[in-house]
Design a protein around this motif. Structure first.
Motif, PDB file in Angstrom:
ATOM      1  N   VAL A 294       0.840  -1.206   0.000  1.00 47.08           N
ATOM      2  CA  VAL A 294       0.000   0.000   0.000  1.00 47.08           C
ATOM      3  C   VAL A 294       0.872   1.252   0.000  1.00 47.08           C
ATOM      4  O   VAL A 294       0.618   2.194  -0.750  1.00 47.08           O
ATOM      5  N   ILE A 295       1.901   1.262   0.820  1.00 43.66           N
ATOM      6  CA  ILE A 295       2.821   2.411   0.857  1.00 43.66           C
ATOM      7  C   ILE A 295       3.414   2.669  -0.534  1.00 43.66           C
ATOM      8  O   ILE A 295       3.536   3.812  -0.976  1.00 43.66           O
ATOM      9  N   ASP A 296       3.742   1.581  -1.235  1.00 42.24           N
ATOM     10  CA  ASP A 296       4.348   1.694  -2.571  1.00 42.24           C
ATOM     11  C   ASP A 296       3.321   1.903  -3.682  1.00 42.24           C
ATOM     12  O   ASP A 296       3.697   2.069  -4.842  1.00 42.24           O
ATOM     13  N   GLY A 297       2.037   1.861  -3.339  1.00 42.50           N
ATOM     14  CA  GLY A 297       0.996   2.083  -4.338  1.00 42.50           C
ATOM     15  C   GLY A 297       0.789   0.933  -5.302  1.00 42.50           C
ATOM     16  O   GLY A 297       0.331   1.139  -6.423  1.00 42.50           O
ATOM     17  N   LYS A 298       1.088  -0.279  -4.865  1.00 39.67           N
ATOM     18  CA  LYS A 298       0.906  -1.468  -5.711  1.00 39.67           C
ATOM     19  C   LYS A 298      -0.507  -2.009  -5.509  1.00 39.67           C
ATOM     20  O   LYS A 298      -0.736  -2.977  -4.772  1.00 39.67           O
ATOM     21  N   ALA A 299      -1.469  -1.382  -6.166  1.00 37.77           N
ATOM     22  CA  ALA A 299      -2.882  -1.645  -5.884  1.00 37.77           C
ATOM     23  C   ALA A 299      -3.291  -3.091  -6.173  1.00 37.77           C
ATOM     24  O   ALA A 299      -3.941  -3.739  -5.345  1.00 37.77           O
ATOM     25  N   ASP A 300      -2.943  -3.608  -7.346  1.00 36.22           N
ATOM     26  CA  ASP A 300      -3.368  -4.959  -7.719  1.00 36.22           C
ATOM     27  C   ASP A 300      -2.745  -6.013  -6.802  1.00 36.22           C
ATOM     28  O   ASP A 300      -3.419  -6.957  -6.370  1.00 36.22           O
ATOM     29  N   LYS A 301      -1.475  -5.847  -6.510  1.00 33.33           N
ATOM     30  CA  LYS A 301      -0.796  -6.807  -5.635  1.00 33.33           C
ATOM     31  C   LYS A 301      -1.351  -6.741  -4.215  1.00 33.33           C
ATOM     32  O   LYS A 301      -1.507  -7.772  -3.546  1.00 33.33           O
ATOM     33  N   ALA A 302      -1.642  -5.531  -3.750  1.00 35.17           N
ATOM     34  CA  ALA A 302      -2.201  -5.374  -2.407  1.00 35.17           C
ATOM     35  C   ALA A 302      -3.570  -6.046  -2.316  1.00 35.17           C
ATOM     36  O   ALA A 302      -3.856  -6.782  -1.365  1.00 35.17           O
TER      37      ALA A 302
ATOM     38  N   LEU B  44      -3.445  -1.901   6.768  1.00 40.12           N
ATOM     39  CA  LEU B  44      -3.918  -0.839   5.870  1.00 40.12           C
ATOM     40  C   LEU B  44      -3.878   0.539   6.516  1.00 40.12           C
ATOM     41  O   LEU B  44      -3.358   1.500   5.936  1.00 40.12           O
ATOM     42  N   ILE B  45      -4.435   0.679   7.716  1.00 42.04           N
ATOM     43  CA  ILE B  45      -4.405   1.982   8.386  1.00 42.04           C
ATOM     44  C   ILE B  45      -2.970   2.405   8.718  1.00 42.04           C
ATOM     45  O   ILE B  45      -2.583   3.552   8.448  1.00 42.04           O
ATOM     46  N   PRO B  46      -2.133   1.495   9.278  1.00 37.82           N
ATOM     47  CA  PRO B  46      -0.726   1.889   9.500  1.00 37.82           C
ATOM     48  C   PRO B  46      -0.003   2.296   8.218  1.00 37.82           C
ATOM     49  O   PRO B  46       0.844   3.195   8.241  1.00 37.82           O
ATOM     50  N   ALA B  47      -0.338   1.643   7.099  1.00 38.28           N
ATOM     51  CA  ALA B  47       0.293   2.003   5.822  1.00 38.28           C
ATOM     52  C   ALA B  47      -0.025   3.442   5.448  1.00 38.28           C
ATOM     53  O   ALA B  47       0.862   4.212   5.060  1.00 38.28           O
TER      54      ALA B  47
END
Length: 223
Positions: free
Chosen positions: A21-29, A51-54
Motif C-alpha cells: 500500500v505504501i508503494d501504491g501497488k494496488a493490484d498486488k495489495a 492498511l491503516i498503518p500504511a
C-alpha cells in the motif's frame, strides 16, 4: 526498504501488505488481501495491522516532503482497492469503523481534488466517508448531517468566490441545532485559519493529512 520474501509467517505477509500500500501497488495489495482473508484473517485485523498503518506512513511521508501528490494518490488507490476486496468478502457490519465523516465541495465550486484527497485520507484512517460530491448546497449538507450523524463535516473550496458559501453551510447547520454534535472542518487554497474562525468552523486544514488527524482527535475525545 526491501521486505523478506513471503513465507508462511503471517506477520511477514501483513508487513508485506502494508508495504504494498505504501508503494501504491494496488493490484498486488488487493490480491494479498484476498489471500489473507481466505486464510482466515479478519477485516479488522487487516485494517488495524496493515492498511491503516500504511496510510499513516504515507501521510507522514507526504508531510515530510518525501511523497508528493502523485505518490499520495497511488497509495490511496491501493488502500481503496484493498478495502473493496474486504467489503466484498465481509458480511455487512464486519468492518469496524473509526468514525464517520461527511465531505463535499461547496455550492458553485466544481473542483473536487482537495475534497477527494480528504476523503481518501479519512478512508485510510478507517472512517466511513459519505462523499456528497461537488457543488453541494447548504441544504444538502444539513440533510446529510441529519441522516448520517457524522463525527465531522469536511468542506472544500478552491475559488475565492465560492469560499463564502462555507459560512452559509455553517449557519444552516447551526440553525438546525446540529453543530453541537458535529465538528466542521474547512480547507482549500483561498482559506486560512483566521477565515475559518471568522465563519464559525471548528478547524482549518492546510492539507488532507491535517484534516485526517483532526477528525481522529474528534473521535478520540468522544470516546
Amino acid at each position: 526498504a526491501q521486505l523478506p520474501a513471503v513465507n508462511e509467517t503471517g506477520g511477514l505477509r501483513m508487513e508485506e501488505l502494508k508495504q504494498l500500500v505504501i508503494d501504491g501497488k494496488a493490484d498486488k495489495a488487493a490480491a494479498l488481501v484476498a489471500k489473507l482473508m481466505d486464510e482466515g484473517r479478519s477485516a479488522d485485523v487487516l485494517m488495524e495491522q496493515s492498511l491503516i498503518p500504511a496510510m499513516d506512513v504515507v501521510g507522514k511521508l507526504f508531510q515530510d516532503g518525501e511523497y508528493f501528490l502523485p505518490e499520495l494518490l497511488v497509495s490511496a488507490k491501493a488502500m481503496q482497492k484493498s478495502v473493496e476486496v474486504i467489503k466484498q468478502r465481509s458480511p455487512a457490519g464486519a468492518v469496524t469503523k473509526s468514525g464517520k465523516a461527511v465531505v463535499g465541495t461547496v455550492k458553485g465550486d466544481l473542483h473536487d481534488i482537495g475534497k477527494n484527497l480528504l476523503a481518501m485520507a479519512l478512508q485510510g484512517a478507517g472512517f466511513e466517508v459519505v462523499d456528497l460530491g461537488s457543488d453541494v448546497s447548504a441544504e444538502q449538507f444539513v440533510r446529510a448531517v441529519k441522516e448520517h450523524k457524522p463525527n465531522v463535516v469536511g468542506m472544500s473550496a478552491l475559488l475565492s468566490t465560492t469560499m463564502y458559501m462555507m459560512k452559509d453551510v455553517i449557519e444552516a447547520i447551526d440553525k438546525e441545532g446540529l453543530h453541537t454534535g458535529v465538528k466542521i472542518m474547512v480547507g482549500g487554497a483561498p482559506l486560512n485559519d483566521d477565515y475559518a474562525k471568522k465563519i464559525g468552523a471548528d478547524f482549518y486544514g492546510p492539507d488532507c493529512i491535517a484534516g485526517r488527524d483532526y477528525a481522529r482527535s474528534v473521535v478520540a475525545r468522544k470516546n
